[in-house]
Design an enzyme around this catalytic site. Structure first.
Site, PDB file in Angstrom:
ATOM      1  N   ALA A  68      -6.185 -46.599   2.212  1.00  0.00           N
ATOM      2  CA  ALA A  68      -7.113 -45.477   2.374  1.00  0.00           C
ATOM      3  C   ALA A  68      -6.675 -44.576   3.521  1.00  0.00           C
ATOM      4  CB  ALA A  68      -8.513 -46.008   2.643  1.00  0.00           C
ATOM      5  N   GLY A 109      -5.721 -50.265  -0.265  1.00  0.00           N
ATOM      6  CA  GLY A 109      -5.736 -49.498  -1.504  1.00  0.00           C
ATOM      7  C   GLY A 109      -4.336 -49.340  -2.094  1.00  0.00           C
ATOM      8  N   GLU A 112      -3.859 -52.377  -4.054  1.00  0.00           N
ATOM      9  CA  GLU A 112      -4.746 -52.347  -5.224  1.00  0.00           C
ATOM     10  C   GLU A 112      -4.174 -51.429  -6.309  1.00  0.00           C
ATOM     11  OE1 GLU A 112      -8.383 -51.499  -2.789  1.00  0.00           O
ATOM     12  OE2 GLU A 112      -9.230 -53.068  -4.073  1.00  0.00           O
ATOM     13  N   GLU A 132      -8.730 -55.124   4.494  1.00  0.00           N
ATOM     14  CA  GLU A 132     -10.056 -54.489   4.617  1.00  0.00           C
ATOM     15  C   GLU A 132     -11.014 -55.281   5.486  1.00  0.00           C
ATOM     16  OE1 GLU A 132      -8.226 -54.634   1.927  1.00  0.00           O
ATOM     17  OE2 GLU A 132      -8.249 -52.680   0.936  1.00  0.00           O
TER      18      GLU A 132
END
Ligand code: NAD
Length: 705
Positions: A68, A109, A112, A132
């Site tokens: 992110a 992210g 991911e 995270e």
């Protein structure tokens, strides 16, 4: 023909029948709104182009994506579609094979996104992580559902709950990793893509796999118990277990929904907000205000440390670990030997514990040059002085450094209490003098207060900030004042603790109230650790300098304690007693008796003091002094103060630091509580006047942040 860039953050290129989507958004390939939009556009373009048979997503060799874009947190961009789950869905449902080519960092992210691709290739050293949890969250774009399907529930939970990076080669043989690429990453990925196309391999989707576990109930029970034991005050780790449970028990799409709900609950909770604040605060702390764009740091290739005592030897360890040649200087051979032994013991212990390879330790230790001669400092680019806290000694050291050091060498002092401007004036180069205030133990504590003297040059400041990064410290800039940011604030905190002891609370009650609040150590345990004699010596000096000054009666408590030789852990007794060689603080009736006699002598009738009052008086004392520190420009920003307290003083990270805590309580409520203290508590008049900045912000309904 086509424009080679999309949204300014992606390069799109055809290599024969393979579309290469290269993420290019320095410094971290953050998944900003532009990046998310760009990936979707690039995939759509590849899909609609009949010439394209496969799609490769790649970053650089050092970086796939760090996840992110934290700069978007708190702005509308973070919630603007396409959000990451939608981007991943576009990849996953693509009819053409999508391959992620992972080199270097692939985090959050970023990972991911890779898990949503049909295939993954990686360099052996690529670092995969879902960190995270470190900012109080769980992965929120399918990571908790796809990872267990690819590497198993237990391995996935370990990664998610620790947040630690795992090198890609550990995933060889799992569905997470289709191929390791030795050599050029993109070429390897292209040849893998051609192979997939040539063989007509079916597209693999993590969502189609199921998570199998032989004993899910037993495993989840055990996982919950062990995670709960390690994560007091932090809700995210247990939610990681909940998310893995969803992966084990629910169909994929329901699992995604469960993950999204857990994520949203955490995101808006106080702990995650505090940890996000801290993450951004740490980065902000590294920025020096008012620095010209053209200012460049000086090169630091060799370091000198003066004094091989507690601090000097710890400071030297930092530089050796960072691979920087270090000269350490003492006046006497025995003192030098003691310091060098301390350094060797450190490396030996690391090797014994398996934290460091023996050859590496050897290489690092061999960078140390112990000496008794200042001649060995002539080539040092940076010298850090850590001799006795005595102005005359500092004077002789800095006068000598001024004579022997090369022009442009940065001269730093580790002083905790002396005036840096005076120290700078001992040299003919005050512009090169700066404070570098380490915390004990210097090789462990992350905080470094960088003290900006009245004449410290901008490039010297910048040099120290960059050196701090190399030795993995979190540096905060402080102006010159008594105690700098951290120790100046702790004064009021300890004062209130002592006052409440006199008024009726016990040592244990005060410490336990603050430890329950989250402080790593209550004020009395902390004082026992640092040494009660330090404050005593300062008081004796101040009394000698100003014999007529009045002192609050509670201070006698601390004096009596020291008169009995109870200096703390090092003497085995202080506010507590300690078993021989032990560190655990045991209640001591002798201290209770000392307190009782003191109250009697002072005519104090002890009263019940609540935990709430203990916390407010100690913590708001920090806040009030913090506000003054801001007002005077000693700290650059409120969040710097939070960084100092979390990294240097054991303030709970999940509360985001004293200034954020005050913002949360509401500054008006803080001000009112302080007004109450000024009226009701002993000495309140003298000590509880609200800092003007705090009063102003409170009346305007504003916050420090
Ligand atoms: P220390 O007594 O353990 O070490 C000081 C060392 O300096 C001794 O080994 C001594 O032999 C040596 N020394 C004295 N005069 C010297 C000279 N002229 N040239 C070379 N070496 C000389 O003290 P310390 O706790 O390491 O503190 C050092 C400095 O660090 C002080 O300024 C102190 O205020 C500061 N400091 C200490 C702490 C802490 O927690 N101990 C924390 C932050 C800063």
């Amino acid at each position: 023909s086509d424009s080679p860039t999309i949204m300014n953050v992606i390069h799109f290129e055809l290599r024969d029948a393979v579309a290469v989507i290269r993420l290019d958004s320095p410094p971290v390939n953050g998944l900003s709104h532009a990046m998310r939009t760009g990936v979707v556009q690039a995939v759509r373009r590849a899909e609609s182009d009949a010439k394209v048979a496969a799609i490769v997503i790649v970053g650089t060799d050092k970086l796939f994506s760090a996840g992110a874009d934290m700069r978007e947190f708190g702005t509308p961009a973070v919630l603007a579609e396409p959000m990451l789950p939608a981007v991943i869905s576009v990849l996953e449902t693509s009819t053409k094979p999508v391959i992620s080519a992972i080199g270097g960092t692939c985090m959050g992210g970023g990972l991911e996104l890779a898990l949503g691709c049909h295939f993954r290739v990686a360099t052996p050293g690529a670092q995969l992580a879902l960190p995270e949890v470190k900012i109080g969250l769980i992965p929120g774009a399918g990571g908790t559902q796809r990872l267990p399907r690819l590497i198993g529930a237990e391995a996935a939970l370990n990664m998610i709950v620790s947040g630690e990076a795992v090198p890609a080669d550990r995933f060889a043989g799992t569905p997470l990793l289709d191929q390791l690429v030795h050599g050029d990453l993109l070429e390897g990925a292209l040849s893998f893509a051609r192979q997939v196309v040539a063989e007509g391999r079916p597209l693999k989707r993590a969502r189609d796999l199921t998570v199998v576990h032989a004993k899910p109930d037993a495993y989840l029970l055990w996982a919950r118990n062990s995670v709960a034991a390690m994560s007091r005050h932090y809700p995210a780790p247990l939610k990681c277990v909940d998310a893995i449970e969803a992966a084990l028990r629910l169909p994929f799409d329901e699992g995604l929904q469960a993950e999204a709900k857990l994520f949203i609950d955490l995101y808006s909770g106080p702990e995650a907000r505090a940890l996000r604040h801290l993450f951004l605060a740490e980065r902000a702390a590294g920025r020096v205000e008012g620095l010209g764009r053209d200012v460049q740091a000086r090169d630091v290739n060799q370091v000198g440390v003066i004094g091989a005592g507690t601090m000097g030897s710890g400071i030297a360890i930092n530089f050796l670990v960072a691979g920087i040649p270090t000269v350490i200087l003492e006046t006497r051979q025995e003192a030098l030997d003691r310091g060098v032994k301390h350094i060797h013991d450190y490396f030996e212990a690391r090797v014994k514990k398996g934290k460091l390879k023996a050859e590496r330790a050897m290489a690092q230790v061999s960078l140390l040059k112990p000496t008794l001669s200042y001649d060995d400092l002539s080539q040092a680019d940076l010298v850090i002085e850590a001799v006795f806290e005595d102005m005359a000694v500092k004077q002789s050291v800095f006068e000598t450094l001024d004579r022997v050091c090369k022009p442009g060498a940065v001269l730093a002092s580790n002083t905790s209490t002396l005036d840096l401007n005076k120290i700078a004036a001992f040299t003919r180069r005050p512009q090169d003098v700066v404070g570098a205030h380490f915390f004990s133990p210097a090789n462990v504590m992350k905080l470094l207060e960088v003290v900006r003297g009245a004449r410290t040059a901008d490039d010297v400041l910048l040099t120290i900030m960059q050196v701090a990064k190399r030795i993995r410290k979190t540096a905060v800039i402080s102006g010159v004042c008594d105690g700098f940011i951290g120790n100046r604030m702790i004064g009021g905190y300890q004062r209130e603790a002592l006052f409440m002891l006199e008024e009726g609370a016990s040592v244990q009650q005060i410490d336990s109230a603050l430890e329950t609040f989250g402080m790593a150590m209550g004020p009395f345990r902390m004082s026992d650790l640092a040494g009660n004699d330090i404050g005593w010596a300062i008081r004796k000096r101040l009394r000698a300098e100003n014999p007529l000054a009045a002192w609050p009666s509670a201070v006698k408590l601390a004096d009596r304690l020291c008169e009995q030789g109870r200096f703390g852990q090092k003497t085995g007794t202080g506010w507590y007693r300690y078993a021989k060689g032990g560190r655990s603080a045991l209640a001591d009736e002798t201290v209770d008796e000392l307190v009782r006699l003191h109250r009697e002598a002072e005519g104090v009738t002890p009263r019940q003091i609540s935990s709430a009052e203990i916390v407010q008086r100690c913590i708001f004392a920090l806040v009030n002094e913090g506000a003054r520190i801001l007002e005077e420009g000693i700290a650059q920003r409120a969040s710097d103060i939070d960084v100092v307290y979390i990294f240097g003083y054991g303030f709970p990270a999940y509360r985001g630091g004293p200034m954020l805590y005050a913002d949360r309580v509401g500054l008006l409520a803080v001000e009112r509580a302080m007004e109450g203290f000024s009226r009701t508590v002993k000495e309140g008049q003298a000590y509880w006047s609200t800092a003007p900045t705090l009063a102003r912000l409170a009346s305007q309904g504003k916050t420090f942040s």
